[in-house]
Structures are given as structure tokens and as C-alpha cells.
Enzyme design. Structure first.
Site, PDB file in Angstrom:
ATOM      1  CB  SER A 241     -26.826  32.697   5.521  1.00  0.00           C
ATOM      2  OG  SER A 241     -27.955  33.673   5.417  1.00  0.00           O
ATOM      3  CG  HIS A 271     -30.904  30.392   7.759  1.00  0.00           C
ATOM      4  ND1 HIS A 271     -32.051  31.113   8.083  1.00  0.00           N
ATOM      5  CD2 HIS A 271     -29.928  30.332   6.950  1.00  0.00           C
ATOM      6  CE1 HIS A 271     -30.153  32.096   7.611  1.00  0.00           C
ATOM      7  NE2 HIS A 271     -29.239  32.057   6.963  1.00  0.00           N
ATOM      8  CG  HIS A 318     -36.084  34.209  15.330  1.00  0.00           C
ATOM      9  ND1 HIS A 318     -34.714  34.742  16.101  1.00  0.00           N
ATOM     10  CD2 HIS A 318     -35.909  34.187  13.827  1.00  0.00           C
ATOM     11  CE1 HIS A 318     -34.117  34.998  14.655  1.00  0.00           C
ATOM     12  NE2 HIS A 318     -34.623  34.592  13.522  1.00  0.00           N
ATOM     13  NE  ARG A 327     -37.351  39.276   9.701  1.00  0.00           N
ATOM     14  CZ  ARG A 327     -35.979  38.044   9.574  1.00  0.00           C
ATOM     15  NH1 ARG A 327     -35.772  38.111   8.781  1.00  0.00           N
ATOM     16  NH2 ARG A 327     -36.300  37.300  10.185  1.00  0.00           N
ATOM     17  CG  ASP A 373     -38.922  32.306   6.185  1.00  0.00           C
ATOM     18  OD1 ASP A 373     -37.635  32.849   5.186  1.00  0.00           O
ATOM     19  OD2 ASP A 373     -37.760  31.473   7.081  1.00  0.00           O
TER      20      ASP A 373
END
Ligand SMILES: CC(C)(COP(=O)(O)OP(=O)(O)OC[C@H]1O[C@@H](n2cnc3c(N)ncnc32)[C@H](O)[C@@H]1OP(=O)(O)O)[C@@H](O)C(=O)NCCC(=O)NCCS
Length: 441
Positions: A241, A271, A318, A327, A373
Site C-alpha cells: 500500500s 496484505h 512477513h 504490533r 493481523d
């Protein structure tokens, strides 16, 4: 010129001059070598662009202008009575390169509230789409419909000096960020709540107002939204992105066009769509095992089955990271601090114990650890947001902060059109032959 724009100008002007000097004096120095594998396999690890807003370390994870997520959770300004950072603060940090004061974030909250009116035709366009259209399709369509408002496009058509591009990109970016929560909430209420829309409450900060417009009034959901919108904001420049927004912006496409392009990339399952995939995967696991809390052995079997079917285990792996994503850890901490017990969040913890050795044992997955995620959806479900095909839109609203701050930097530093070279396999084979020749002789 508003105070944030003024501050940005003060910071960016000397850096733009410094960059020109670096290119002039050191432009021919080498930063690395390119391998054939990198050229064929997604340019991983190949330094190919400059992004000022954040830097990703494979072992440590993301740092925004040098600050880690735990540091930012402590040091960024909070809402009154709040414990998580205000996303306004991370935007300031990424744009200006300094930690903001409380006054700086209040300025941004007010500025975004002032700029937040979405033109009516955007809602009309959304209302014409089938309600079943994926929320990301609706989101990107709305961003494109808002492109009518681009001050950069209008100014460019009239003719502007290159040196002033950034000023218009700043205006477009601020307007776009201000309006995205309204648009996203409209999509949510239209798709899942029978079109019962909720008017904004401009007494609230940007994230809390977003939660309010989505229909979530509890303090804890607002707290989660502030954390969520902060930690998803940026992940250096090479992810799909960010890179797409940068690339499309390099053609001087205005911020609406560039951001919409980036969001089309975020909508991919490898993604940003992975957060919805994680929840779908967990729900599937629960359903196949008859509901309730599965055992670790059952989870292990389900992971092996997913791999055997040739599918990815969503939320794991990743392209850059080689450790647990900070995160993920921040969200895990949020769960332990504010929730304590929740079945889906417990399953997330169990997967975290079970999955890495199984993924590692495949021998090919470079990073067996969870990414952002793997946890986000479970927290949202806890507060009642079950509509997991909407999650990527939340991610997109947050990602706007990083990619648009970067776009302003791109124009302020005179970043040119991006145009890497490409080769054919025939070219690669000839190159290999020419490299091997001296060894044979
Ligand atoms: C993120 C991701 C796209 C990175 O891809 P990558 O850089 O190519 O990752 P790797 O170099 O480790 O991939 C090597 C192999 O392992 C596989 N792999 C990587 N992560 C995997 C996972 N979570 N489950 C199963 N297989 C995985 C790849 O598909 C690839 O297989 P192939 O050689 O058969 O094509 C990948 O890890 C993935 O698909 N993860 C699941 C989706 C996800 O969570 N995305 C969100 C990222 S923030």
C-alpha cells in the site's frame, strides 16, 4: 499557512536541500548489490526508495521516526482520561519528525473536524453500489468519487511551480484524512446496519468520533480504535500500500488517485485483507471442531491441514520481519490489560504457542511468527464488531496517515517519477552466461 504546515515547511526545506546535496556529492556511491533471486522474488531486501516516516527492522519491528511502539504508547499525547495514543500524534510525528505536544494534537483534531465534510455526491455514488460489494471496493470507490475535491489537480491544471506542489498535496492529504472516517462509517452502517447512519460528534477526537459514527460508544472500543489507528499507520515504504501510493504519486497523480491505488493493494489477502482472513480461519476452526475452545492439539492439526491444502496460515509470516510483530504484542498487551478473558482472543494466544514450530518445520517459511493481523480481528469481535470483511477498511483509514505523510514528503523533497528497469529471462540467462565465462576459460 496553518501552524502544522508552517512547521512542516520549516523541517522539510533544509532536508530537501540536504537531499539534493547528498545526491550531488554522493550519488554514485553504492548501497548494495542486487541478486537474481531478488529480481525474481519481489525485490525483498533491495533498497529502492527513501521513506522518511518509519523504518522497519527485521528483528525489532517498526520504529516511527526512531520510536518503537511501546515508547509511543507511553509518550504520545492521550485523550482526556485515555491511556492509548491519539492517532493525530503519530501523524504529527511522521510528518514533522518530532513528538507532538498536547496542543499540537488538539490542533490536528480540530483541523480534521473542520475539514471533515464529505460532499453529497460521494454518498450518492456509494448508494448506487450493490450493498454486497466488498467494503474495500466501496471504500476505494468513495475515495475516487472524492477526487473531484482535489486542490492539487485543480492547481496543476491551472499551472503551478514545482516548488509549491507539496502545499497542495498537504491540503488534499489533510482533507482526505479528515473525511475517511465518515466515509468508512457510512459504508459500515450502510452494509451492516440497514443504512442507519450516525452524524459525527466533533467534540470527540478523530478515532473516538470514528468509533461513534460506526456505532460503538463504549469507552473501551474508543480506546481500542485509538491504538488500532496508531499502530496500523505505517510500515516503512516498501509494503504494497505504501509503495503503490508513492509510485502512483510519483506520476503527479493527486493524493486521492494515489491513495485509492494504495488501497487497492491493501485489499489483497497477502496484505491488508489478512485480518479478515484470520477471523474467517478462526471461525472455520471453531465450526469444524464443534464450537467452544479448541485444544492446542486440535489447533495444531488444523494448521497442518491448512498447510496440506496448500493455503497460507493467515496472520503469520512477513516479508521483512523475522520476530513477533510488536504490533501483535501491543494488541496482546491491550487484551491482557483491558479484557482479561475472551474465547476468540484465547484462541489467538493458543495459536501463538502452537503455530511457530509447525511453520518453522516446513523449512521454507522465513518468519514463523505472528504479524499485526493475527490479533486485530479478535479484539474487534470482543467489542461486537463481527463483520470481519470490514476490517481492512479500518486498516485503510489508519494507513492513510503514513502514506499521505510520505506523499507530502515526496513532493517537498522533489522526488521524481519512479521508473525502475526491468529485464527478461532471456536477458538474465545471457547475463549468467557472461558471468560464468571467465570461470570456464
Ligand atoms: C506475509 C507473506 C505474504 C510474506 O511472503 P514472503 O515474503 O513470500 O514469505 P516467505 O519468503 O517466508 O515465503 C516462503 C514460502 O513460505 C510460504 N509461507 C509464508 N508464510 C506462510 C504462512 N503464513 N502460511 C503458509 N505458508 C507461508 C510462502 O507462501 C512461500 O511459499 P512458496 O515458496 O511455496 O511460494 C506470507 O508470510 C503470507 O502469505 N502470510 C500469510 C498472510 C498474511 O498474514 N499477510 C499479512 C502480512 S502483514
Amino acid at each position: 499557512m496553518d501552524r502544522l504546515k508552517e512547521k512542516f515547511k520549516e523541517k522539510a526545506t533544509p532536508i530537501a536541500a540536504e537531499i539534493k546535496e547528498i545526491i550531488k556529492t554522493h550519488g554514485d556511491k553504492k548501497l548494495g548489490e542486487i541478486t537474481i533471486a531478488q529480481v525474481y522474488q519481489g525485490m525483498k531486501g533491495m533498497v529502492g526508495m527513501v521513506t522518511e516516516t518509519s523504518k522497519l527492522d527485521a528483528e525489532e519491528g517498526i520504529r516511527f521516526r526512531g520510536y518503537s511502539i511501546p515508547e509511543l504508547r507511553k509518550q504520545l499525547p492521550k485523550a482526556p482520561g485515555g491511556t492509548e495514543p491519539l492517532p493525530e500524534g503519530i501523524f504529527y510525528l511522521m510528518l514533522v519528525g518530532e513528538l507532538p505536544t498536547q496542543e499540537d494534537v488538539t490542533f490536528i483534531t480540530n483541523e480534521w473536524a473542520k475539514r471533515s465534510v464529505v460532499p453529497k455526491h460521494v454518498f450518492d455514488v456509494l448508494d448506487k453500489l450493490p450493498v454486497e460489494a466488498h467494503p474495500m471496493t466501496q471504500f476505494v470507490t468513495a475515495v475516487m468519487a472524492m477526487q473531484t475535491e482535489s486542490v492539487f489537480a485543480k492547481a496543476y491544471a491551472k499551472g503551478i511551480n514545482k516548488k509549491d506542489y507539496w502545499e497542495y498535496v498537504y491540503e488534499d492529504s489533510m482533507n482526505l484524512i479528515a473525511r475517511l472516517p465518515r466515509v468508512a462509517a457510512y459504508i459500515y452502517r450502510r452494509k451492516y446496519k440497514g443504512g442507519a447512519h450516525i452524524e459525527p460528534d466533533h467534540k470527540l477526537d478523530w478515532a473516538a468520533n470514528f468509533a461513534h459514527m460506526l456505532g460503538y460508544e463504549e469507552f473501551d472500543m474508543k480506546r481500542l480504535m485509538r491504538l488500532y489507528l496508531t499502530i496500523h499507520a505505517d510500515h516503512e515504504g516498501g509494503n504494497v500500500s505504501a509503495h503503490t501510493t508513492h509510485l502512483v504519486g510519483s506520476a503527479l497523480s493527486d493524493p486521492y488517485l494515489a491513495f485509492a491505488a494504495g488501497m487497492n493493494g491493501l485489499a489483497g489477502p497477502l496484505h491488508g485483507l489478512a485480518n479478515q482472513e484470520v477471523l474467517a480461519w478462526i471461525m472455520d476452526l471453531k465450526e469444524q471442531l464443534g464450537g467452544g475452545l479448541p485444544t492446542k492439539d486440535q489447533i495444531a492439526e488444523f494448521i497442518k491441514k491448512t498447510l496440506l491444502e496448500g493455503k497460507v496460515v493467515p496472520g503469520y509470516g512477513h516479508a521483512v520481519l523475522r520476530k513477533t510483530d510488536p504490533r501483535f504484542t501491543a494488541q496482546q498487551d491491550f487484551y491482557k490489560t483491558y479484557i482479561g478473558h475472551d474465547d476468540i482472543c484465547e484462541i489467538v494466544q493458543m495459536i501463538y504457542e502452537v503455530a511457530p514450530p509447525i511453520l518453522e518445520a516446513t523449512g521454507k517459511i522465513k518468519n514463523p511468527w505472528p504479524n499485526v493481523d493475527a490479533h486485530s480481528g479478535a479484539l474487534l469481535v470482543h467489542y461486537g464488531m463481527y463483520e470481519y470483511d470490514f476490517y481492512t477498511v479500518l486498516f485503510g483509514v489508519s494507513r492513510a496517515l503514513g502514506v499521505l505523510a510520505s506523499l507530502i514528503w515526496d513532493r517537498a523533497t522533489g522526488s521524481p517519477i519512479e521508473r525502475p528497469g526491468s529485464v527478461t529471462t532471456d536477458w538474465v540467462k545471457k547475463k549468467i552466461a557472461s558471468m560464468e565465462q571467465p570461470a570456464k576459460a
